[in-house]
Each structure stands twice: as C-alpha cells, then as structure tokens.
Design an enzyme around this catalytic site. Structure first.
Site, PDB file in Angstrom:
ATOM      1  N   ARG A 164       0.496  -1.546  -0.309  1.00  0.00           N
ATOM      2  CA  ARG A 164       0.230  -0.034   0.514  1.00  0.00           C
ATOM      3  C   ARG A 164       0.761   1.261   0.150  1.00  0.00           C
ATOM      4  O   ARG A 164       0.692   2.279   1.172  1.00  0.00           O
ATOM      5  CB  ARG A 164      -0.852  -0.514   0.490  1.00  0.00           C
ATOM      6  CG  ARG A 164      -1.884  -1.507   0.760  1.00  0.00           C
ATOM      7  CD  ARG A 164      -3.379  -0.720  -0.414  1.00  0.00           C
ATOM      8  NE  ARG A 164      -3.564  -2.129   0.374  1.00  0.00           N
ATOM      9  CZ  ARG A 164      -4.457  -3.286  -0.088  1.00  0.00           C
ATOM     10  NH1 ARG A 164      -3.140  -4.285  -0.273  1.00  0.00           N
ATOM     11  NH2 ARG A 164      -5.038  -4.085   0.756  1.00  0.00           N
ATOM     12  N   SER A 239     -10.769  -0.367   3.308  1.00  0.00           N
ATOM     13  CA  SER A 239     -10.236  -0.743   4.705  1.00  0.00           C
ATOM     14  C   SER A 239      -9.114   0.236   5.077  1.00  0.00           C
ATOM     15  O   SER A 239      -8.525   1.324   4.051  1.00  0.00           O
ATOM     16  CB  SER A 239      -8.680  -1.790   4.355  1.00  0.00           C
ATOM     17  OG  SER A 239      -8.455  -2.678   4.432  1.00  0.00           O
ATOM     18  N   GLU A 335      -4.552   3.368   6.619  1.00  0.00           N
ATOM     19  CA  GLU A 335      -4.322   3.079   5.219  1.00  0.00           C
ATOM     20  C   GLU A 335      -5.062   4.377   4.757  1.00  0.00           C
ATOM     21  O   GLU A 335      -4.538   5.219   3.323  1.00  0.00           O
ATOM     22  CB  GLU A 335      -4.777   1.862   4.080  1.00  0.00           C
ATOM     23  CG  GLU A 335      -4.481   1.801   2.737  1.00  0.00           C
ATOM     24  CD  GLU A 335      -5.535   0.366   2.365  1.00  0.00           C
ATOM     25  OE1 GLU A 335      -6.176   1.166   1.668  1.00  0.00           O
ATOM     26  OE2 GLU A 335      -5.241  -0.065   2.911  1.00  0.00           O
TER      27      GLU A 335
HETATM   28  N1  EPU Z   1     -10.731 -11.460   9.996  1.00  0.00           N
HETATM   29  C1  EPU Z   1     -12.068 -10.694  11.487  1.00  0.00           C
HETATM   30  N2  EPU Z   1     -12.434 -10.150  11.004  1.00  0.00           N
HETATM   31  C2  EPU Z   1     -12.663  -9.607  10.633  1.00  0.00           C
HETATM   32  C3  EPU Z   1     -11.775  -9.765   9.800  1.00  0.00           C
HETATM   33  C4  EPU Z   1     -10.994  -9.960   9.406  1.00  0.00           C
HETATM   34  O1  EPU Z   1     -10.668 -12.174  11.970  1.00  0.00           O
HETATM   35  O2  EPU Z   1     -13.571  -8.659  11.032  1.00  0.00           O
HETATM   36  C5  EPU Z   1      -9.447 -11.939   9.555  1.00  0.00           C
HETATM   37  C6  EPU Z   1     -10.453 -13.445   8.823  1.00  0.00           C
HETATM   38  O3  EPU Z   1     -11.058 -13.912   9.215  1.00  0.00           O
HETATM   39  C7  EPU Z   1      -8.717 -13.630   8.034  1.00  0.00           C
HETATM   40  C8  EPU Z   1      -7.826 -11.942   8.016  1.00  0.00           C
HETATM   41  O4  EPU Z   1      -8.811 -10.958   9.250  1.00  0.00           O
HETATM   42  O5  EPU Z   1      -7.757 -14.471   9.013  1.00  0.00           O
HETATM   43  C9  EPU Z   1      -8.150 -11.547   6.919  1.00  0.00           C
HETATM   44  O6  EPU Z   1      -8.656 -11.008   6.371  1.00  0.00           O
HETATM   45  P1  EPU Z   1      -9.504 -10.685   4.726  1.00  0.00           P
HETATM   46  O7  EPU Z   1      -9.463 -11.361   3.613  1.00  0.00           O
HETATM   47  O8  EPU Z   1     -11.306 -10.051   4.913  1.00  0.00           O
HETATM   48  O9  EPU Z   1      -8.556  -9.628   4.382  1.00  0.00           O
HETATM   49  P2  EPU Z   1      -7.716  -8.304   5.376  1.00  0.00           P
HETATM   50  O10 EPU Z   1      -6.599  -8.613   5.687  1.00  0.00           O
HETATM   51  O11 EPU Z   1      -8.510  -7.856   6.288  1.00  0.00           O
HETATM   52  C10 EPU Z   1      -7.117  -7.513   3.392  1.00  0.00           C
HETATM   53  C11 EPU Z   1      -6.832  -6.194   1.988  1.00  0.00           C
HETATM   54  C12 EPU Z   1      -8.435  -5.828   1.744  1.00  0.00           C
HETATM   55  C13 EPU Z   1      -7.915  -6.620   0.220  1.00  0.00           C
HETATM   56  C14 EPU Z   1      -8.005  -8.086   1.410  1.00  0.00           C
HETATM   57  C15 EPU Z   1      -8.675  -9.719   0.363  1.00  0.00           C
HETATM   58  C16 EPU Z   1      -5.447  -4.133   3.567  1.00  0.00           C
HETATM   59  C17 EPU Z   1      -5.172  -3.281   4.492  1.00  0.00           C
HETATM   60  N3  EPU Z   1      -6.946  -5.044   3.382  1.00  0.00           N
HETATM   61  O12 EPU Z   1      -7.945  -7.198   4.245  1.00  0.00           O
HETATM   62  O13 EPU Z   1      -8.052  -4.613   0.700  1.00  0.00           O
HETATM   63  O14 EPU Z   1      -9.324  -6.643  -0.020  1.00  0.00           O
HETATM   64  O15 EPU Z   1      -7.113  -8.007   1.850  1.00  0.00           O
HETATM   65  O16 EPU Z   1      -6.865  -9.800  -0.132  1.00  0.00           O
HETATM   66  O17 EPU Z   1      -4.376  -5.224   3.103  1.00  0.00           O
HETATM   67  C18 EPU Z   1      -8.367  -1.835   0.988  1.00  0.00           C
HETATM   68  O18 EPU Z   1      -7.510  -1.910   0.692  1.00  0.00           O
HETATM   69  O19 EPU Z   1      -9.346  -1.194   1.285  1.00  0.00           O
HETATM   70  C19 EPU Z   1      -9.087  -2.869   1.097  1.00  0.00           C
HETATM   71  C20 EPU Z   1     -10.333  -4.235   0.949  1.00  0.00           C
END
Ligand code: EPU
Length: 339
Positions: A164, A239, A335
C-alpha cells in the site's frame, strides 16, 4: 477551464462525508491539467487531487483548490501474441477497466476486480487484493510535475512500490499528478492466482475446477460483495488501516495468550497480522455510534451510515488504535488519507 466556488465534496468521496472545497475544477486531458497548474488559482492555493475519492477521510472543509482528474481513454501501445501493453487514463474507473480487460480475455487484473477508485489512484498506493498487487501488472506511468508542469515517465522501479505504498506517498508526496498508467496484460497462458483461501473456497462452492480469468473475477466479486459494503449504499473507504507488521518474537509471545492469532510470515523475521482480527478481538466489530461505526462483516472497514461526520470517524479510528495498542501492544496506521 472553470473554477467553481464553495463546492460540496460529498459526491466525490466514497465515505459520503459533507465537506466543502473553496475552489473546484475538473481536468479532462494532460493539456488541461498543465494549463490549470499554470493558473494563479493553482499556484497560490493548496491542492487536493481527487480520483474516485475512495481513499480519503474528509474531516474539515478544504481551503484550497480541488482538482478532479477526469482524464479518460484506453490506447494499445504494443501488442504481441502473448501480451498487450495498454495505456489508460488516470480518471477511468478502476473496475470499468478491469471489466474491459476481462472481456478482451486479457489476464492480470482479475484478482483486483471491484476495487473502488480510479486507475490513477491505483499505483499511488499499489492497490492489492487476494494475493495480487498492481505492481505485478504495472509497466509505467506518466505524471505531471506540479511545479514545472512537465510530463515525466516513471517505470516500476522508480515507483518504489511496497505494501500500500509508492514513492508518490513518500518522497514525492504532493509533487506529481498521475495522468496515464500503462499495464502489461497477458493474452494467453494466463497466470492465475487462486491460492488465497477465500478464492479457493469460492471456486469450490461454484464447482469450478479449471477456472478462467472470468471465473476468478466473478469469485473475487462475490467475496467482496459478501464482506465489504458497497459505498453507494453505505459510505466507506475500504480498509481503514493497513495490516501491521510485527517481529517474529512479538508474534510468538502474543500466541501464548491468543493461540488463534492469524499471521502471514514475511522475510526478515517479520509477521503481518490482519488488523481486522485485532479490531474484532478488541470488541469493535459491528460497533455503532449514531450514524457511524465499524462494519458488521469486516472490522477493518469504518462506515458512515449517512449524515456522519468525518471528525467523529477519525475520533473512532483513534479510539480503535488506542484499544488495539492496549490489548496487543500493536500500533495501527491508517491506510486512508486524512484531510
Ligand atoms: N478478520 C477477522 N475479523 C474481521 C476481519 C478479518 O478476524 O472483522 C480476519 C479474517 O478471518 C482473516 C484475516 O483477518 O483471517 C484477513 O481478512 P481478509 O481476508 O478479509 O483480508 P484483510 O487482511 O482484512 C486485506 C486488504 C483488503 C483486501 C483483502 C483481500 C489491507 C489493509 N486490506 O484485508 O484491501 O481486499 O486483504 O485480499 O491490506 C483495502 O485496501 O481497502 C482492502 C479492502
């Protein structure tokens, strides 16, 4: 070119927040952008450059000139049997470009389906999702130097992409306006990236064994729609925080108290921890205060249910940061850009 006075930025930010800009203009071409930059209005005011407004939190009126980048167009600059180099206007809606590429059966953008925002904003923060970042399909970009008005080309290395991050958020912050981005997309033997857990299970659910780029795009769209609020219905900017990186040692000691803590190993003995998990554990998931809150299905997304105020969202974000530091000793960094 036309400068409009005291314009509401509500339609131009996906949080749907009310804030005014003292001056507002749109630029449809590089030439218009260069001419705008030569004006007194641009030279004597702070500038706010807007793409899709999907990565900003407006906490106050903007006492300066907002320039909305509406440069559109797609041009093939090179094509072989294997790949295509396509140059895209920074003001094109990112997902429209993805849809177009998928329709042509050009591979590379499918995991990045449905990300809000514009093409020009994409390299700014090296957008990423489901195991892919824009840097993987990025060839080069053209940006206008705000001070000199000259067009400069940046290759991948010069953009210094990180998680990012790019040079445009660091050393060159506020110095350039991205006008066109060129991508390199595959025409055959597409390299699919379907190892991400949620994609794998979605493809299984859809009973797809040998997925095409169209299938992957559809799977990503379904996953995003199931977890992330549509900004047209609920104001948000995806995010809100980045996923933090901690040391291996800190991760192991957190594991003693929290055996289920998820983490992705990185080089250099570091571990990336999902901020959504930390925020949920700190008790914030689904939290609502008046017309703002934390999304019910993804704790990393702060929301404006309508009529919310940017300062209240920022105050909530800071409360979340403090509680995550208290519980886990981990600092979260936004972010989104706070204006
Ligand atoms: N999780 C939780 N609770 C929540 C949300 C997530 O326990 O409320 C856990 C999930 O169970 C999982 C882990 O966190 O084990 C990762 O969750 P998720 O796959 O939803 O991805 P993320 O790390 O929360 C990142 C990006 C997103 C992108 C997704 C999918 C960042 C800051 N965010 O989110 O990007 O869509 O991966 O690759 O890196 C954005 O940047 O605006 C964005 C939406």
């Amino acid at each position: 070119m036309q400068f409009h006075k005291d314009i509401s930025l509500k339609p131009y930010n996906t949080f749907g927040l009310e804030a005014k800009t003292r001056l507002y203009t749109e630029v449809n071409s590089i030439k218009e952008l260069q001419e705008t930059l030569k004006t007194e209005e641009a030279k004597s005011n702070p500038l706010l450059i807007l793409g899709g407004g999907s990565n900003i939190l407006l906490t106050q009126d903007f006492d300066g000139l907002t320039i909305k980048n509406t440069i559109t167009g797609k041009t093939i600059v090179e094509e072989t049997d294997d790949f295509v180099l396509i140059k895209v206007g920074a003001g094109e809606v990112w997902h429209h470009f993805v849809t177009y590429a998928i329709e042509q059966n050009w591979g590379g953008t499918e995991n990045l389906s449905l990300i809000p925002g514009t093409v020009g904003a994409a390299p700014m923060q090296n957008i990423g999702a489901y195991g892919i970042e824009i840097k993987e399909i990025f060839e080069s970009l053209e940006a206008v130097n705000i001070e000199t008005g000259e067009i400069e080309t940046f290759n991948k290395e010069q953009c210094q992409f990180g998680y990012r991050e790019s040079v445009f958020k660091r050393n060159l912050k506020g110095k350039y306006i991205i006008a066109h981005v060129t991508f390199k997309l595959s025409k055959k033997d597409h390299q699919l990236h379907i190892e991400y857990g949620a994609i794998k299970s979605m493809l299984e659910e859809l009973k797809i064994k040998s997925p095409t780029i169209q299938d992957v795009s559809q799977a990503v769209i379904s996953i995003r729609q199931s977890k992330l609020p549509d900004p047209k219905e609920i104001g948000n900017s995806g995010s809100f925080f980045k996923n933090p990186t901690i040391t291996n040692i800190d991760f192991e000691s957190l594991k003693v108290d929290y055996p289920n803590i998820p983490g992705y190993e990185l080089p250099d003995n570091e571990v990336k921890v999902p901020a959504g998990w930390l925020i949920e554990q700190a008790g914030w998931k689904g939290y609502t205060n008046g017309n703002i809150g934390v999304h019910k299905k993804q704790a990393l997304v702060l929301v404006n249910y309508g009529g919310g105020n940017g300062n209240d969202i920022w105050a909530l974000a800071q409360e979340i940061q403090a509680s995550v530091v208290k519980k886990f000793g981990i600092e979260l960094h936004p972010e989104v850009n706070i204006i």
